[in-house]
Write a protein that holds these residues in place. Structure first.
Motif, PDB file in Angstrom:
ATOM      1  N   ASP A 136       0.827  -1.229   0.045  1.00 23.26           N
ATOM      2  CA  ASP A 136       0.016  -0.130   0.050  1.00 23.26           C
ATOM      3  C   ASP A 136       0.754   1.287  -0.153  1.00 23.26           C
ATOM      4  N   LEU A 137       2.229   1.251   0.489  1.00 22.30           N
ATOM      5  CA  LEU A 137       3.029   2.444   0.531  1.00 22.30           C
ATOM      6  C   LEU A 137       3.459   2.695  -0.938  1.00 22.30           C
ATOM      7  N   TRP A 138       3.525   1.867  -1.820  1.00 21.34           N
ATOM      8  CA  TRP A 138       4.001   2.183  -3.057  1.00 21.34           C
ATOM      9  C   TRP A 138       3.152   3.452  -3.617  1.00 21.34           C
ATOM     10  N   TRP A 139       2.035   3.403  -3.581  1.00 21.74           N
ATOM     11  CA  TRP A 139       0.989   4.456  -4.087  1.00 21.74           C
ATOM     12  C   TRP A 139       1.107   5.621  -3.076  1.00 21.74           C
ATOM     13  N   TYR A 140       1.099   5.120  -1.797  1.00 21.44           N
ATOM     14  CA  TYR A 140       1.186   6.321  -0.831  1.00 21.44           C
ATOM     15  C   TYR A 140       2.444   7.143  -0.853  1.00 21.44           C
ATOM     16  N   ARG A 141       3.740   6.506  -1.248  1.00 24.58           N
ATOM     17  CA  ARG A 141       4.858   7.270  -1.594  1.00 24.58           C
ATOM     18  C   ARG A 141       5.034   7.779  -2.864  1.00 24.58           C
ATOM     19  N   GLY A 142       4.052   7.502  -3.799  1.00 22.04           N
ATOM     20  CA  GLY A 142       4.314   8.137  -5.097  1.00 22.04           C
ATOM     21  C   GLY A 142       5.160   6.992  -6.073  1.00 22.04           C
ATOM     22  N   ILE A 143       5.456   5.987  -5.710  1.00 15.98           N
ATOM     23  CA  ILE A 143       6.283   4.873  -6.398  1.00 15.98           C
ATOM     24  C   ILE A 143       5.454   4.501  -7.289  1.00 15.98           C
ATOM     25  N   ALA A 144       4.150   4.092  -7.141  1.00 10.62           N
ATOM     26  CA  ALA A 144       3.160   3.537  -7.996  1.00 10.62           C
ATOM     27  C   ALA A 144       1.968   4.588  -8.177  1.00 10.62           C
ATOM     28  N   LYS A 145       1.389   4.248  -9.245  1.00  6.82           N
ATOM     29  CA  LYS A 145       0.131   5.321  -9.541  1.00  6.82           C
ATOM     30  C   LYS A 145      -1.066   4.602  -9.183  1.00  6.82           C
ATOM     31  N   ARG A 146      -1.904   5.253  -8.555  1.00  8.84           N
ATOM     32  CA  ARG A 146      -3.501   4.774  -8.326  1.00  8.84           C
ATOM     33  C   ARG A 146      -4.379   5.976  -8.794  1.00  8.84           C
ATOM     34  N   GLU A 147      -5.288   5.455  -9.349  1.00  5.79           N
ATOM     35  CA  GLU A 147      -6.264   6.628  -9.866  1.00  5.79           C
ATOM     36  C   GLU A 147      -7.301   7.122  -8.726  1.00  5.79           C
ATOM     37  N   SER A 148      -7.234   8.227  -8.681  1.00  4.73           N
ATOM     38  CA  SER A 148      -8.239   9.214  -7.923  1.00  4.73           C
ATOM     39  C   SER A 148      -9.617   8.445  -7.983  1.00  4.73           C
ATOM     40  N   GLY A 149     -10.035   8.459  -6.548  1.00  8.52           N
ATOM     41  CA  GLY A 149     -11.385   7.694  -6.356  1.00  8.52           C
ATOM     42  C   GLY A 149     -11.469   6.173  -6.178  1.00  8.52           C
ATOM     43  N   THR A 150     -10.439   5.491  -6.426  1.00 10.13           N
ATOM     44  CA  THR A 150     -10.184   4.137  -6.446  1.00 10.13           C
ATOM     45  C   THR A 150     -10.264   3.662  -4.733  1.00 10.13           C
ATOM     46  N   THR A 151     -10.668   2.603  -4.557  1.00 10.93           N
ATOM     47  CA  THR A 151     -10.674   2.060  -3.047  1.00 10.93           C
ATOM     48  C   THR A 151      -9.260   1.333  -2.764  1.00 10.93           C
ATOM     49  N   VAL A 152      -8.973   1.247  -1.589  1.00 13.36           N
ATOM     50  CA  VAL A 152      -7.708   0.931  -1.057  1.00 13.36           C
ATOM     51  C   VAL A 152      -7.650  -0.233  -0.100  1.00 13.36           C
ATOM     52  N   GLY A 153      -6.623  -0.861   0.121  1.00 14.42           N
ATOM     53  CA  GLY A 153      -6.657  -2.018   1.279  1.00 14.42           C
ATOM     54  C   GLY A 153      -7.097  -3.120   0.443  1.00 14.42           C
ATOM     55  N   HIS A 154      -6.252  -4.295   0.988  1.00 15.55           N
ATOM     56  CA  HIS A 154      -6.718  -5.590   0.288  1.00 15.55           C
ATOM     57  C   HIS A 154      -6.490  -6.887   1.354  1.00 15.55           C
ATOM     58  N   GLU A 155      -6.718  -6.636   2.845  1.00 19.96           N
ATOM     59  CA  GLU A 155      -6.724  -7.561   3.705  1.00 19.96           C
ATOM     60  C   GLU A 155      -7.608  -7.098   4.760  1.00 19.96           C
ATOM     61  N   ALA A 156      -8.608  -8.266   4.999  1.00 18.85           N
ATOM     62  CA  ALA A 156      -9.803  -7.957   6.134  1.00 18.85           C
ATOM     63  C   ALA A 156     -10.281  -9.453   6.731  1.00 18.85           C
ATOM     64  N   ILE A 157     -10.938  -8.966   7.662  1.00 18.96           N
ATOM     65  CA  ILE A 157     -11.874 -10.113   8.216  1.00 18.96           C
ATOM     66  C   ILE A 157     -13.422  -9.300   8.450  1.00 18.96           C
ATOM     67  N   GLY A 158     -14.339 -10.182   8.470  1.00 17.99           N
ATOM     68  CA  GLY A 158     -15.646  -9.574   8.545  1.00 17.99           C
ATOM     69  C   GLY A 158     -16.904 -10.541   8.646  1.00 17.99           C
ATOM     70  N   ILE A 159     -17.836  -9.799   8.470  1.00 13.31           N
ATOM     71  CA  ILE A 159     -19.280 -10.816   8.387  1.00 13.31           C
ATOM     72  C   ILE A 159     -19.913 -10.668   7.104  1.00 13.31           C
ATOM     73  N   VAL A 160     -20.428 -11.768   6.631  1.00 14.48           N
ATOM     74  CA  VAL A 160     -21.284 -11.825   5.262  1.00 14.48           C
ATOM     75  C   VAL A 160     -22.515 -11.134   5.724  1.00 14.48           C
ATOM     76  N   GLU A 161     -22.853  -9.805   4.812  1.00 17.83           N
ATOM     77  CA  GLU A 161     -24.107  -9.362   5.024  1.00 17.83           C
ATOM     78  C   GLU A 161     -24.965  -9.807   3.928  1.00 17.83           C
ATOM     79  N   GLU A 162     -24.637 -10.026   2.833  1.00 17.20           N
ATOM     80  CA  GLU A 162     -25.581 -10.488   1.688  1.00 17.20           C
ATOM     81  C   GLU A 162     -24.610 -11.083   0.653  1.00 17.20           C
ATOM     82  N   VAL A 163     -25.288 -12.173  -0.156  1.00 17.90           N
ATOM     83  CA  VAL A 163     -24.781 -12.858  -1.046  1.00 17.90           C
ATOM     84  C   VAL A 163     -25.494 -12.851  -2.287  1.00 17.90           C
ATOM     85  N   GLY A 164     -24.828 -13.272  -3.504  1.00 17.44           N
ATOM     86  CA  GLY A 164     -25.355 -13.330  -4.762  1.00 17.44           C
ATOM     87  C   GLY A 164     -26.183 -14.263  -4.673  1.00 17.44           C
TER      88      GLY A 164
END
Length: 344
Positions: free
Chosen positions: A39-67
């Motif tokens: 995550d620090l790559w785009w934070y530091r400006g090493i990599a590009k990430r478009e404005s408005g895109t969501t960040v983070g890729h690690e989580a635990i949680g509760i299923v709210e809805e399924v397809g």
């Protein structure tokens, strides 16, 4: 939310709502997330990430809805949300390489550092944790969180290096991935684990995770130290958890002939050294196969108390202080920043 340290990158303030778009989707209410070194790559400006895109890729949680096509998990289930979204059906997933799934997902991976997440390929890729969140301690919840990426990636470095029972292994990189790589080497049966670490706190945790030797030297001095520890032979396997060309080249110099380097640090450029050729050294690795490892090895190891990778989280923040979470990682004040999104 400010986030981006580099003035070359835009702020990410666009509103976002998670909703089912495909029958294979699920909506996850996030409980805990974290900041990754990548995550620090785009934070530091090493990599590009478009404005408005969501960040983070690690989580635990509760299923709210399924397809409509999702039957493996249901609303109310407690789950690990891997950063990979393996479909479970393609040739790559069937071969155990769900990190390289051939079924595309929409847009850049992200959104885990938020309150709700739309998760694609939910029927196979999500990893269900038995019981309810209330059944587990704070430390156990942190252990589960590492299974979304960092512990699986550390294990992948060992698996890619073909670490086996009785091996002498070197782990290059003392970040959270390298520390989890030490755990991975131990799970694969390594007898001796040489941890390359320049920081006392990380070296201490590495020993707690199973490292038998610490090499704090740098450059040529580090190579000499490892060769001395192995009677001039070199190690049976190297786990490269940095991604720099210099790390690959160092790995080649400390590996014995015929060894394998397992790399999980995303390379910026490929190494040009001929060392690997002349020593018959293998180089393999890439994106971790998170769901495969979690379902077959890592979740059970956490549930049994065999491993405690959640100790890599050395500072915690709430979602309103995500900026500070990034700054702590950027300034190396935290090995890995934990983000508490919601209570149990």
């Amino acid at each position: 939310m400010r986030l981006c340290r580099s003035t070359r990158l835009p702020r990410c303030n666009a509103p976002f709502s998670a909703e089912i778009k495909k029958p294979t989707d699920a909506i996850i209410r996030i409980l805990r997330a974290c900041v990754c070194g990548s995550d620090l790559w785009w934070y530091r400006g090493i990599a590009k990430r478009e404005s408005g895109t969501t960040v983070g890729h690690e989580a635990i949680g509760i299923v709210e809805e399924v397809g409509s096509d999702v039957v493996a998990v249901h609303p109310g289930d407690f789950v690990i949300a891997p950063f990979t979204h393996g479909c479970g059906k393609c040739a790559a997933c069937r071969a155990g390489f769900d990190g390289s799934c051939l079924e595309p997902t929409e847009g850049p991976n992200g959104g885990y550092q938020g309150e709700y997440l739309r998760f694609e390929h939910a029927n196979w890729a999500l990893v269900k944790i038995p019981g309810k969140t209330e059944d587990y301690t704070d430390a156990q919840l942190n252990n589960f969180l590492t299974l979304a990426d960092v512990m699986a990636t550390g294990y992948h470095s060992a698996a890619s290096a073909e670490v086996k029972e009785g091996d002498t292994v070197a782990v290059i990189g003392d970040g959270a991935v390298g520390l989890c790589g030490v755990i991975g080497a131990r799970l694969c049966g390594a007898k001796r684990i040489i941890f390359m670490s320049h920081h006392e706190d990380r070296a201490k945790l590495g020993r707690e995770f199973g490292a038998t030797d610490i090499v704090s030297e740098r450059g040529d001095d580090a190579i000499k130290k490892v060769m001395g520890l192995t009677n001039g032979v070199g190690v049976d396997a190297v786990q490269e958890c940095v991604g720099a060309v210099s790390a690959i080249e160092q790995a080649g110099k400390i590996a014995r002939p015929g060894a394998v380097i397992g790399r999980v640090g995303v390379p910026q450029t490929e190494p040009s050294s001929k060392t690997l050729f002349w020593k018959n050294i293998g180089l393999r690795g890439g994106i971790a196969n998170v769901t495969t490892y979690d379902k077959n090895i890592l979740l059970e190891a956490v549930l049994d108390g065999e491993i405690n990778p959640g100790k890599v989280f050395t500072k915690r923040f709430d979602l309103d202080h995500i900026q500070e979470a990034y700054e702590a990682m950027d300034k190396r004040e935290a090995i890995k920043s934990l983000v508490i999104v919601a209570d149990k």
